[in-house]
Design a protein around this motif. Structure first.
Motif, short mmCIF file in Angstrom:
data_model
loop_
_atom_site.label_atom_id
_atom_site.label_comp_id
_atom_site.label_asym_id
_atom_site.label_seq_id
_atom_site.Cartn_x
_atom_site.Cartn_y
_atom_site.Cartn_z
N SER A 1 0.81 -1.22 0.00
CA SER A 1 0.00 0.00 0.00
C SER A 1 0.84 1.27 0.00
O SER A 1 0.29 2.38 0.00
CB SER A 1 -0.92 0.02 1.22
OG SER A 1 -0.18 0.03 2.42
N SER B 1 0.48 5.17 -1.91
CA SER B 1 -0.92 5.52 -2.16
C SER B 1 -0.99 7.03 -2.31
O SER B 1 -0.20 7.77 -1.72
CB SER B 1 -1.80 5.06 -0.99
OG SER B 1 -1.79 3.66 -0.86
N ALA C 1 -6.64 5.27 -6.64
CA ALA C 1 -5.30 5.83 -6.41
C ALA C 1 -5.07 6.18 -4.95
O ALA C 1 -3.94 6.11 -4.46
CB ALA C 1 -5.10 7.06 -7.29
N PHE C 2 -6.13 6.53 -4.22
CA PHE C 2 -5.99 6.86 -2.79
C PHE C 2 -5.48 5.66 -2.00
O PHE C 2 -4.92 5.82 -0.92
CB PHE C 2 -7.32 7.33 -2.21
CG PHE C 2 -7.70 8.73 -2.60
CD1 PHE C 2 -6.75 9.70 -2.84
CD2 PHE C 2 -9.04 9.08 -2.72
CE1 PHE C 2 -7.11 10.99 -3.20
CE2 PHE C 2 -9.41 10.36 -3.07
CZ PHE C 2 -8.44 11.32 -3.32
N GLY C 3 -5.68 4.46 -2.52
CA GLY C 3 -5.11 3.26 -1.92
C GLY C 3 -5.43 3.10 -0.46
O GLY C 3 -6.60 3.08 -0.05
N ALA C 4 -4.40 3.01 0.37
CA ALA C 4 -4.58 2.70 1.79
C ALA C 4 -5.28 3.82 2.55
O ALA C 4 -5.63 3.62 3.72
CB ALA C 4 -3.22 2.42 2.43
N TYR C 5 -5.47 4.97 1.92
CA TYR C 5 -6.19 6.06 2.59
C TYR C 5 -7.71 5.83 2.58
O TYR C 5 -8.44 6.63 3.15
CB TYR C 5 -5.86 7.40 1.94
CG TYR C 5 -4.41 7.80 2.09
CD1 TYR C 5 -3.94 8.31 3.29
CD2 TYR C 5 -3.51 7.64 1.05
CE1 TYR C 5 -2.61 8.67 3.44
CE2 TYR C 5 -2.17 8.00 1.19
CZ TYR C 5 -1.73 8.51 2.39
OH TYR C 5 -0.40 8.86 2.53
N TYR D 1 -9.04 -0.14 -0.46
CA TYR D 1 -7.78 -0.78 -0.86
C TYR D 1 -7.68 -2.22 -0.33
O TYR D 1 -7.11 -3.08 -1.01
CB TYR D 1 -6.58 0.03 -0.37
CG TYR D 1 -5.28 -0.61 -0.78
CD1 TYR D 1 -4.85 -0.55 -2.10
CD2 TYR D 1 -4.52 -1.33 0.13
CE1 TYR D 1 -3.68 -1.18 -2.50
CE2 TYR D 1 -3.34 -1.95 -0.25
CZ TYR D 1 -2.93 -1.87 -1.57
OH TYR D 1 -1.78 -2.50 -1.96
N TYR E 1 -6.44 -5.41 -2.42
CA TYR E 1 -5.28 -6.20 -1.97
C TYR E 1 -5.63 -7.68 -1.82
O TYR E 1 -4.86 -8.55 -2.22
CB TYR E 1 -4.78 -5.63 -0.64
CG TYR E 1 -3.61 -6.39 -0.05
CD1 TYR E 1 -2.31 -6.15 -0.48
CD2 TYR E 1 -3.81 -7.34 0.95
CE1 TYR E 1 -1.23 -6.83 0.06
CE2 TYR E 1 -2.74 -8.03 1.50
CZ TYR E 1 -1.46 -7.78 1.05
OH TYR E 1 -0.40 -8.47 1.58
N ARG F 1 3.42 -2.31 -5.61
CA ARG F 1 3.41 -1.04 -4.89
C ARG F 1 3.01 0.07 -5.85
O ARG F 1 2.98 -0.12 -7.05
CB ARG F 1 4.80 -0.74 -4.33
CG ARG F 1 5.30 -1.71 -3.29
CD ARG F 1 6.61 -1.22 -2.69
NE ARG F 1 7.61 -0.93 -3.70
CZ ARG F 1 8.70 -0.19 -3.48
NH1 ARG F 1 8.90 0.36 -2.30
NH2 ARG F 1 9.58 0.02 -4.45
N ILE G 1 0.06 2.19 -5.99
CA ILE G 1 -1.29 2.26 -6.55
C ILE G 1 -1.63 3.70 -6.96
O ILE G 1 -2.59 3.93 -7.71
CB ILE G 1 -2.32 1.72 -5.54
CG1 ILE G 1 -3.65 1.38 -6.25
CG2 ILE G 1 -2.52 2.67 -4.38
CD1 ILE G 1 -4.61 0.62 -5.40
N SER G 2 -0.82 4.66 -6.52
CA SER G 2 -1.03 6.06 -6.94
C SER G 2 -0.88 6.23 -8.44
O SER G 2 -1.26 7.26 -8.99
CB SER G 2 -0.05 6.98 -6.22
OG SER G 2 1.29 6.65 -6.56
#
Length: 774
Positions: A266, A269, A339-343, A347, A351, A361, A363-364
């Motif tokens: 993540s 992100s 794109a925010f991923g783990a935020y 996500y 995952y 790695r 995802i942004s």
């Protein structure tokens, strides 16, 4: 979807020439330079890609396609590594251009193509040529694409440009269902695969699939629509089989197919606060990490399109009819959300449930697609203004009010910034959650300096944004009277992006890089031998050295496990740890590691290691079969293990254990990067240990005068190569030749032939009288 107005060809030609002219203006001093290279001297062209390109295309000039790279990571696949991009047609100018010029031309060409392909897509969707032109400028000079020049990300820059062409092919296929659009899709997807960054291919394919689904509402035959889209990628996989199939085979034999831990996967992100970069590129500081105060690296998490362009995005949302812009707007939100991923909680779903996401790695990277859709929305907003110059007074008031607000906030921040953490700005700054760890490690002086510097940058960014908003409110107010002011606003958007692009166009001297190659070459010439070094990375490719590491994704899986085991690193964190090697001991004699090197820019600093190293090849007369990999790794990293006297195998070699030959002979010589000729004579059965990485693609082919007619290449000491030898004389070629490559190259040739045949057939039908149906 298409515009009822058929713009004259001269309008399209003028727009394309303008895109080309702008890039020639921006890069005019680098077009003929053989000494300066586009990119930072601290980034990937300097550290990696210059050496990769020089090595790969030098090999091709010599008539050899390098499947294997023997120069770092103790050997790894080169063609199959994707990022070598040797089969990408737009890299073939490296064959005849000086390296610096070839790098520059490649970057400049792809920046232009990013704008050109976006222009084609926007034009097809019915935008005025000027609006489509602006969409092209926004994407090609926007932060999500353009800042990768600073980072030296050649494969990224090459891969991203094909996305708008894929979306264009989807629109054409859905609207007209003509075979020609399928061919366009195959071509664009093939080029993106060959460009050298599979992650962008995957992310683009996911986004394109979502885009297809959202646009199926108007399709008469949904099954046909899905089938045509599937052919885009199936056809591309066949066209590029020599690269893609070989690369997939190498990927499955590398550490990259292993899952990363959640925290590692993540990483990178897109931080939500960086949405501000869409309108204020330097709000969080510049590309230099010393002044950047948000998360990750700015070139990975910038969404800059310009304040002027963003105003048109908002105008598109407010004024453009819903049916015309809803899917573009929806796609912007979807790609940003991913794109925010783990935020975001989303996500975890990607995952755990979406294939490959647990092994990637960054995802942004989805943000580049958000940037593309924002460029389209901005073009729509400007197009609407061109068609409807009479603007609601409330809109003008909002723009003016926003400008005044930005200027007021900017002035407040800027003038409070000198007071550091005691000022109004500083008191809020020190409580920003993403800065808590960094600030905790600083003393008060450093905190004050950072707060002051950050406040000055943020304040100036707000002031500039406010002034642009005020200028736009004036353009909108007077634009209904003086149409020229609408064109002046377009010029403002281009100027804003041009200033950004020019400010983020670093170069370094090729002589500086060449000097570092020369220092390494000089050291290797003064200390000849078949040993390895650590600390120079990709430079070993150019200097003809052998290095145990390099920051590249295609690390052979067995070697990666050995490295992780020896360094106490969890396997799913290998690509998150730096430096990788912190415990170097006599275990590394297996790797032939003899020197630790560091280049300070003036001299090569050398640290010899205090143990003898193994030769490249050795005849070993004692072996032990051990099928448990963890036991193997434990044994070979044990201080008591002597690799010169015993080799660990995973299968029986089919030889009897006998006493050691007192006078064996062993000679070898490299025929190419992929082939080694070996001659050996032994009176007793033994195992020839090769202290280079094992891969299933390695095979040994007997020569006519050899006493043994069949050879097998086995894993030895877990990650190295072992060749069982009977008593007698041996003469064979040790060759890296993955079976999949021999099949794939013919699949590619036949597929390309079929593609060209279909293209010619459609071309003839199209230009036959009354047959324009392609």
């Amino acid at each position: 979807m298409t515009n009822p107005i058929r713009w004259p060809k001269s309008a399209h030609l003028s727009a394309v020439l303008a895109l080309l002219g702008l890039n020639l203006l921006l890069f005019r001093d680098l077009l003929t330079s053989t000494t300066r290279v586009l990119s930072s001297s601290q980034a990937d062209i300097y550290l990696h890609f210059a050496a990769w390109r020089q090595f790969g295309f030098d090999q091709i000039r010599q008539g050899h396609l390098p499947l294997w790279n023997p120069h770092y990571l103790c050997g790894n696949p080169f063609l199959g590594g994707f990022e070598s991009a040797l089969l990408y047609p737009l890299n073939w100018h490296y064959l005849f251009m000086p390296l610096a010029m070839a790098i520059n031309w490649g970057i400049i060409l792809h920046v232009f193509l990013a704008g050109f392909f976006t222009y084609l897509w926007a034009s097809y969707r019915g935008l005025h040529p000027l609006a489509a032109f602006l969409s092209g400028v926004i994407f090609m000079w926007g932060g999500a694409y353009y800042l990768h020049i600073y980072a030296g990300h050649l494969p990224n820059l090459c891969a991203m440009v094909w996305a708008p062409l894929i979306f264009l092919a989807i629109d054409g296929w859905l609207e007209k269902s003509k075979t020609g659009w399928v061919l366009w899709g195959i071509f664009a997807a093939s080029m993106q695969i060959l460009a050298g960054h599979p992650q962008y291919v995957y992310f683009t394919a996911i986004t394109a699939f979502i885009y297809l689904i959202l646009n199926l509402k108007d399709s008469r035959n949904r099954l046909k629509a899905f089938s045509g889209f599937a052919v885009f990628y199936i056809g591309a996989l066949f066209m590029t089989a020599a690269q893609s199939w070989t690369g997939i085979g190498a990927l499955l034999d590398s550490a990259r197919h292993l899952s990363l831990e959640f925290t590692s996967a993540s990483s990178f992100s897109f931080p939500p606060q960086n949405l501000l970069t869409a309108v204020m590129p330097n709000f969080f500081g510049a590309l230099d990490q010393a002044t950047y105060w948000s998360s990750w690296y700015l070139w990975e998490v910038s969404l800059f399109i310009g304040m002027t362009s963003f105003v048109w995005v908002v105008a598109a949302v407010v004024y453009v009819p819903r049916e015309e812009r809803r899917w573009i707007l929806t796609m912007t939100f979807i790609t940003l959300l991913i794109a925010f991923g783990a935020y975001t909680p989303l996500y975890a779903f990607f995952y755990h449930c979406v294939p490959l996401f647990d092994g990637m790695r960054g995802i942004s990277k989805f943000a580049f697609l958000s940037s593309l859709f924002l460029a389209m929305l901005a073009g729509m907003g400007f197009d609407h203004w061109l068609a409807n110059p009479q603007v609601n007074r409330r809109w003008i008031g909002v723009l003016a009010g926003t400008g005044v607000g930005f200027i007021g906030a900017g002035a407040l921040i800027y003038f409070s910034a000198p007071y550091g953490v005691e000022g109004l700005w500083g008191r809020g700054f020190i409580h920003l959650p993403w800065l808590s760890r960094s600030l905790a490690s600083m003393d008060l002086t450093a905190q004050n300096h950072l707060a002051s510097q950050a406040g000055a940058q943020a304040g100036l960014s707000l002031l500039c944004g406010g002034l642009i908003c005020l200028a736009l409110s004036g353009f909108y107010f007077w634009g209904s009277i003086q149409r020229k002011l609408i064109y002046a606003a377009a010029a403002l958007a281009v100027l804003e992006l041009f200033i950004f692009a020019r400010a983020n166009r670093p170069t370094f001297e090729m002589a500086q890089l060449q000097a570092s190659y020369d220092r390494l070459s000089s050291f290797l010439a003064q200390t000849p031998g078949d040993y390895r070094i650590y600390g120079v990375g990709a430079k070993s490719l150019v200097a003809n050295g052998s290095e145990i590491w390099e920051d590249e994704p295609m690390v052979p899986s067995r070697y990666a496990r050995f490295v992780c085991y020896s360094q106490g690193i969890a396997e799913n964190r290998l690509f998150s740890v730096s430096p990788v090697f912190t415990h170097i001991n006599q275990t590394f004699r297996l790797l032939r590691l003899k020197y630790l090197l560091s280049d300070d820019g003036v001299r090569m600093n050398v640290q010899p290691l205090p143990y003898p190293v193994m030769p490249r090849m050795a005849l070993v007369y004692h072996w032990l079969v051990e099928k448990d990999s963890s036991v193997e790794l434990g044994m070979i990293t044990n201080k008591a293990f002597n690799p010169a006297r015993q080799v660990l195998l995973e299968t029986e070699p089919g030889l009897p254990l006998e006493s050691q030959d007192k006078s064996p002979s062993l000679h070898w010589g490299d025929r190419s990067t992929d082939e080694v000729e070996v001659q050996a004579r032994t009176s007793q059965p033994c195992v020839m240990l090769v202290t280079d990485n094992y891969s299933s693609g390695w095979q040994a082919d007997s020569l006519p005068d050899s006493g043994q007619k069949e050879y097998s290449v086995l894993p030895g000491d877990y990650f190295l190569r072992a060749v069982p030898l009977k008593a007698g004389y041996h003469h064979f070629i040790l060759r890296y030749r993955p079976g999949i490559f021999d099949i794939a190259k013919w699949v590619s040739l036949l597929s390309c032939f079929l593609y060209v045949a279909i293209l010619l057939h459609l071309w003839r039908r199209y230009y036959s009288p009354g047959q324009k149906t392609a």
